[in-house]
Design an enzyme around this catalytic site. Structure first.
Site, PDB file in Angstrom:
ATOM      1  N   CYS A   8      -5.420  -2.163  -1.943  1.00 48.45           N
ATOM      2  CA  CYS A   8      -5.741  -1.194  -3.004  1.00 48.45           C
ATOM      3  C   CYS A   8      -5.990  -1.977  -4.293  1.00 48.45           C
ATOM      4  O   CYS A   8      -6.314  -3.170  -4.235  1.00 48.45           O
ATOM      5  CB  CYS A   8      -4.644  -0.142  -3.151  1.00 48.45           C
ATOM      6  N   ASN A  11      -1.769  -2.975  -5.709  1.00 47.51           N
ATOM      7  CA  ASN A  11      -0.815  -3.367  -4.645  1.00 47.51           C
ATOM      8  C   ASN A  11       0.625  -2.945  -4.969  1.00 47.51           C
ATOM      9  O   ASN A  11       1.579  -3.622  -4.580  1.00 47.51           O
ATOM     10  CB  ASN A  11      -0.897  -4.877  -4.361  1.00 47.51           C
ATOM     11  N   CYS A  13       1.155   0.905  -5.393  1.00 43.13           N
ATOM     12  CA  CYS A  13       1.278   2.330  -5.026  1.00 43.13           C
ATOM     13  C   CYS A  13       0.815   2.591  -3.594  1.00 43.13           C
ATOM     14  O   CYS A  13       1.627   2.882  -2.712  1.00 43.13           O
ATOM     15  CB  CYS A  13       0.474   3.217  -5.983  1.00 43.13           C
ATOM     16  N   ARG A  14      -0.499   2.485  -3.335  1.00 41.85           N
ATOM     17  CA  ARG A  14      -1.044   2.933  -2.054  1.00 41.85           C
ATOM     18  C   ARG A  14      -0.877   1.928  -0.913  1.00 41.85           C
ATOM     19  O   ARG A  14      -0.387   2.288   0.167  1.00 41.85           O
ATOM     20  CB  ARG A  14      -2.542   3.282  -2.218  1.00 41.85           C
ATOM     21  N   SER A  15      -1.306   0.680  -1.118  1.00 37.61           N
ATOM     22  CA  SER A  15      -1.315  -0.246   0.037  1.00 37.61           C
ATOM     23  C   SER A  15       0.077  -0.633   0.531  1.00 37.61           C
ATOM     24  O   SER A  15       0.252  -0.754   1.755  1.00 37.61           O
ATOM     25  CB  SER A  15      -2.201  -1.472  -0.219  1.00 37.61           C
ATOM     26  N   ASP A 124      -6.195   7.379  -6.127  1.00 37.11           N
ATOM     27  CA  ASP A 124      -5.269   6.531  -6.890  1.00 37.11           C
ATOM     28  C   ASP A 124      -4.234   7.424  -7.581  1.00 37.11           C
ATOM     29  O   ASP A 124      -4.583   8.239  -8.436  1.00 37.11           O
ATOM     30  CB  ASP A 124      -6.090   5.754  -7.921  1.00 37.11           C
TER      31      ASP A 124
HETATM   32  P1  4NP Z   1      -2.536   1.146  -6.468  1.00 39.37           P
HETATM   33  O1  4NP Z   1      -2.327   1.972  -7.824  1.00 39.37           O
HETATM   34  O2  4NP Z   1      -3.916   0.522  -6.551  1.00 39.37           O
HETATM   35  O3  4NP Z   1      -2.447   2.186  -5.418  1.00 39.37           O
HETATM   36  O4  4NP Z   1      -1.422   0.120  -6.414  1.00 39.37           O
HETATM   37  C1  4NP Z   1      -2.523   1.430  -9.094  1.00 39.37           C
HETATM   38  C2  4NP Z   1      -1.530   0.651  -9.650  1.00 39.37           C
HETATM   39  C3  4NP Z   1      -1.700   0.141 -10.921  1.00 39.37           C
HETATM   40  C4  4NP Z   1      -2.852   0.435 -11.623  1.00 39.37           C
HETATM   41  C5  4NP Z   1      -3.850   1.207 -11.066  1.00 39.37           C
HETATM   42  C6  4NP Z   1      -3.680   1.710  -9.782  1.00 39.37           C
HETATM   43  N1  4NP Z   1      -3.016  -0.062 -12.943  1.00 39.37           N
HETATM   44  O5  4NP Z   1      -4.020   0.286 -13.588  1.00 39.37           O
HETATM   45  O6  4NP Z   1      -2.141  -0.803 -13.450  1.00 39.37           O
END
Ligand code: 4NP
Length: 156
Positions: A8, A11, A13-15, A124
């Protein structure tokens, strides 16, 4: 051994949640000796961090412990993994731009394995709330079932 990498943006939240759900299913089916997983992010903002507390909580509510530390996706991942699974189209484009011409890694969207026709992306949830994380869990749970069934068919 089949090696699967979930990717993602951050790294956190989702992955890592996808990896936790997927490994839970792998162990339930006693496939732990044949499948290895990891997760990574296309951005480097959160390297070294544990998953977002909201992902950890929704995982724990479903009996899954997340232990991953965030790391950045890099070109050696194309050699180390058979499948690279992107959470959204932006991640997919990022991965495909980095892909060496001679790589045999299979790059797919997570929702290619979701049997419910809907959006093509795992949304997201970072700027969302608890409900957004629950929704992500449900999408990932379905998609992990589809992915695992697909791998089982591919290896038999
Ligand atoms: P992820 O979510 O891609 O699912 O881990 C996010 C985590 C952090 C951010 C964006 C999406 N960020 O902008 O810091």
């Amino acid at each position: 051994m089949t090696r699967v990498l979930f990717v993602c943006l951050g790294n956190i939240c989702r992955s890592p949640l996808a990896e936790g759900i997927f490994m839970h299913k792998v162990y339930e089916r006693q496939l732990g000796a044949t499948i290895e997983t990891d997760s990574a992010g296309t951005a480097s903002y959160h390297i070294g961090k544990f998953p977002d507390a909201r992902s950890t909580e929704v995982a724990a509510g479903n009996g899954i412990t997340l232990t991953h530390r965030a790391r950045a996706f890099n070109t050696t991942d194309f050699e180390r993994f058979d499948y690279i699974i992107a959470m959204d189209k932006q991640n997919l484009e990022h991965i495909n731009r980095m892909k060496p011409l001679d790589s045999n890694a299979i790059v797919k969207l997570m929702r290619d394995f979701d049997h419910l026709p809907a959006d093509y992306e795992v949304p997201d949830p970072y700027y969302g709330d608890r409900r957004d994380f629950e929704n992500v869990f449900t999408i990932l749970d379905r998609s992990c079932d589809g992915l695992l069934n697909n791998l089982a068919v591919a290896s038999s």
